[in-house]
Design a protein around this motif. Structure first.
Motif, PDB file in Angstrom:
ATOM      1  N   PRO A  76       0.814  -1.215   0.000  1.00 60.91           N
ATOM      2  CA  PRO A  76       0.000   0.000   0.000  1.00 60.91           C
ATOM      3  C   PRO A  76       0.850   1.267   0.000  1.00 60.91           C
ATOM      4  N   ALA A  77       0.399   2.273  -0.720  1.00 68.41           N
ATOM      5  CA  ALA A  77       1.076   3.564  -0.718  1.00 68.41           C
ATOM      6  C   ALA A  77       1.132   4.088   0.709  1.00 68.41           C
ATOM      7  N   GLY A  78       2.239   4.702   1.062  1.00 66.31           N
ATOM      8  CA  GLY A  78       2.413   5.272   2.383  1.00 66.31           C
ATOM      9  C   GLY A  78       3.164   4.383   3.355  1.00 66.31           C
ATOM     10  N   ARG A  79       3.354   3.118   3.026  1.00 70.26           N
ATOM     11  CA  ARG A  79       4.030   2.226   3.973  1.00 70.26           C
ATOM     12  C   ARG A  79       5.449   2.703   4.283  1.00 70.26           C
ATOM     13  N   MET A  80       6.168   3.215   3.283  1.00 66.54           N
ATOM     14  CA  MET A  80       7.509   3.741   3.533  1.00 66.54           C
ATOM     15  C   MET A  80       7.435   5.134   4.151  1.00 66.54           C
ATOM     16  N   ALA A  81       6.671   6.022   3.528  1.00 69.12           N
ATOM     17  CA  ALA A  81       6.679   7.434   3.907  1.00 69.12           C
ATOM     18  C   ALA A  81       6.159   7.672   5.320  1.00 69.12           C
ATOM     19  N   ARG A  82       5.303   6.807   5.812  1.00 68.05           N
ATOM     20  CA  ARG A  82       4.732   7.010   7.147  1.00 68.05           C
ATOM     21  C   ARG A  82       5.669   6.611   8.276  1.00 68.05           C
ATOM     22  N   GLN A  83       6.780   5.972   7.952  1.00 67.58           N
ATOM     23  CA  GLN A  83       7.702   5.545   9.003  1.00 67.58           C
ATOM     24  C   GLN A  83       9.098   6.089   8.719  1.00 67.58           C
ATOM     25  N   PRO A  84       9.899   6.260   9.767  1.00 67.60           N
ATOM     26  CA  PRO A  84      11.290   6.661   9.522  1.00 67.60           C
ATOM     27  C   PRO A  84      12.064   5.513   8.888  1.00 67.60           C
ATOM     28  N   GLN A  85      13.066   5.862   8.112  1.00 70.18           N
ATOM     29  CA  GLN A  85      13.917   4.836   7.506  1.00 70.18           C
ATOM     30  C   GLN A  85      14.650   4.094   8.626  1.00 70.18           C
ATOM     31  N   PRO A  86      14.529   2.760   8.677  1.00 67.84           N
ATOM     32  CA  PRO A  86      15.114   2.027   9.807  1.00 67.84           C
ATOM     33  C   PRO A  86      16.622   1.832   9.671  1.00 67.84           C
ATOM     34  N   VAL A  87      17.256   1.587  10.810  1.00 64.14           N
ATOM     35  CA  VAL A  87      18.639   1.117  10.852  1.00 64.14           C
ATOM     36  C   VAL A  87      18.564  -0.403  10.830  1.00 64.14           C
ATOM     37  N   LEU A  88      19.341  -1.031   9.946  1.00 58.86           N
ATOM     38  CA  LEU A  88      19.306  -2.483   9.772  1.00 58.86           C
ATOM     39  C   LEU A  88      20.671  -3.064  10.114  1.00 58.86           C
ATOM     40  N   PRO A  89      20.806  -3.727  11.270  1.00 57.54           N
ATOM     41  CA  PRO A  89      22.104  -4.309  11.631  1.00 57.54           C
ATOM     42  C   PRO A  89      22.464  -5.482  10.721  1.00 57.54           C
ATOM     43  N   LEU A  90      23.742  -5.591  10.386  1.00 49.27           N
ATOM     44  CA  LEU A  90      24.220  -6.746   9.619  1.00 49.27           C
ATOM     45  C   LEU A  90      24.679  -7.845  10.560  1.00 49.27           C
ATOM     46  N   THR A  91      25.475  -7.476  11.561  1.00 48.34           N
ATOM     47  CA  THR A  91      25.961  -8.419  12.569  1.00 48.34           C
ATOM     48  C   THR A  91      26.055  -7.673  13.892  1.00 48.34           C
ATOM     49  N   THR A  92      26.037  -8.381  14.974  1.00 49.81           N
ATOM     50  CA  THR A  92      26.164  -7.743  16.283  1.00 49.81           C
ATOM     51  C   THR A  92      27.521  -7.060  16.397  1.00 49.81           C
ATOM     52  N   GLY A 100      28.950  -5.221  14.376  1.00 49.74           N
ATOM     53  CA  GLY A 100      29.602  -5.009  13.083  1.00 49.74           C
ATOM     54  C   GLY A 100      28.907  -3.929  12.282  1.00 49.74           C
ATOM     55  N   PRO A 101      29.124  -3.925  10.980  1.00 47.21           N
ATOM     56  CA  PRO A 101      28.501  -2.900  10.139  1.00 47.21           C
ATOM     57  C   PRO A 101      26.978  -2.953  10.204  1.00 47.21           C
ATOM     58  N   GLU A 102      26.380  -1.829   9.885  1.00 48.65           N
ATOM     59  CA  GLU A 102      24.927  -1.714   9.830  1.00 48.65           C
ATOM     60  C   GLU A 102      24.553  -0.894   8.607  1.00 48.65           C
ATOM     61  N   LEU A 103      23.287  -0.953   8.269  1.00 45.96           N
ATOM     62  CA  LEU A 103      22.733  -0.095   7.225  1.00 45.96           C
ATOM     63  C   LEU A 103      21.963   1.001   7.949  1.00 45.96           C
ATOM     64  N   ARG A 104      22.328   2.252   7.664  1.00 49.19           N
ATOM     65  CA  ARG A 104      21.666   3.380   8.313  1.00 49.19           C
ATOM     66  C   ARG A 104      21.422   4.471   7.284  1.00 49.19           C
ATOM     67  N   PRO A 105      20.461   5.356   7.550  1.00 47.85           N
ATOM     68  CA  PRO A 105      20.243   6.462   6.612  1.00 47.85           C
ATOM     69  C   PRO A 105      21.505   7.320   6.469  1.00 47.85           C
ATOM     70  N   TRP A 106      21.695   7.873   5.278  1.00 46.08           N
ATOM     71  CA  TRP A 106      22.803   8.793   5.040  1.00 46.08           C
ATOM     72  C   TRP A 106      22.543  10.094   5.791  1.00 46.08           C
ATOM     73  N   SER A 107      23.611  10.740   6.257  1.00 51.02           N
ATOM     74  CA  SER A 107      23.495  12.039   6.909  1.00 51.02           C
ATOM     75  C   SER A 107      24.397  13.038   6.194  1.00 51.02           C
ATOM     76  N   PRO A 108      24.157  14.329   6.384  1.00 49.83           N
ATOM     77  CA  PRO A 108      25.038  15.330   5.756  1.00 49.83           C
ATOM     78  C   PRO A 108      26.507  15.142   6.124  1.00 49.83           C
ATOM     79  N   ASP A 109      26.763  14.549   7.300  1.00 48.65           N
ATOM     80  CA  ASP A 109      28.154  14.294   7.705  1.00 48.65           C
ATOM     81  C   ASP A 109      28.840  13.255   6.825  1.00 48.65           C
ATOM     82  N   ASP A 110      28.072  12.520   6.025  1.00 53.82           N
ATOM     83  CA  ASP A 110      28.628  11.497   5.137  1.00 53.82           C
ATOM     84  C   ASP A 110      29.026  12.054   3.770  1.00 53.82           C
ATOM     85  N   ALA A 111      28.939  13.364   3.601  1.00 57.52           N
ATOM     86  CA  ALA A 111      29.230  13.954   2.288  1.00 57.52           C
ATOM     87  C   ALA A 111      30.639  13.616   1.816  1.00 57.52           C
TER      88      ALA A 111
END
Length: 196
Positions: A12-28, A30-41
């Motif tokens: 359904p439309a809105g499923r992404m936009a209604r929630q914040p982009q999650p942080v997704l851990p890869l390993t305890t 270890g690396p994770e998937l997180r939203p980009w920030s301006p500090d990552d420029a």
């Protein structure tokens, strides 16, 4: 939501936009998937100057201001539900790479998975883990039905990542993408709901 064909939307439309982009851990721890920030420029600028990333992803960044604008567009694409892009990073560390979904079609239930890593993150299985983790989120949590992953047939490293992450090779798209050195055939890999 049902479109004019009478077929309900896969997601359904809105499923992404209604929630914040999650942080997704890869390993305890270890690396994770997180939203980009301006500090990552700076990391995005470095990626735009890396020869391998430029070659295989047709990606350049003209400076830090352009990198910040690109990061802002990543967040706009999440809100518009047309794309979802994460930084691959160690917790509280700088971005080491990117993994994301392009051409998100919630109604049709599909997207294209894309990724790259900076040189210091390559060769340790991080790309496979990131592609696998984002695929699980997209199929299981978001609810998409099909993910595709395409790469030049001249890039065997990407082929290995796709196969190790569970994206089966479906075929070759002839002369499908124009690179700096000419037209390249592309491998088409995919993963669908229910694949093991």
């Amino acid at each position: 939501m049902i479109d004019n064909s009478g077929i309900p939307a896969v997601v359904p439309a809105g499923r992404m936009a209604r929630q914040p982009q999650p942080v997704l851990p890869l390993t305890t721890g270890g690396p994770e998937l997180r939203p980009w920030s301006p500090d990552d420029a700076g990391a995005l600028l470095a990626a735009g100057q890396d020869p391998a990333i430029r070659q295989w992803n047709l990606f350049t960044v003209g400076g830090l201001d352009e990198a910040r604008r690109r990061i802002a567009r990543m967040h706009e694409r999440w809100r518009a539900e047309t794309g979802a892009v994460w930084a691959v990073a160690r917790p509280d560390g700088p971005a080491l790479g990117l993994v994301g979904l392009n051409d998100v079609d919630l109604a049709g239930g599909s997207a294209e998975l894309v990724y790259w890593l900076l040189p210091e993150a390559r060769g340790g299985g991080v790309a496979v883990s990131a592609v696998r983790r984002l695929g699980r989120w997209a199929l299981d949590d978001l609810g998409l039905h099909r993910l595709r992953l395409c790469h030049s047939t001249a890039n065997p490293a990407s082929c290995r990542v796709a196969e190790k992450a569970g994206y089966g090779l479906e075929g070759t798209q002839r002369s499908a993408l124009l690179h700096a050195d000419g037209w390249h055939d592309q491998h088409l890999h995919a993963r669908v709901q229910g694949d093991r």
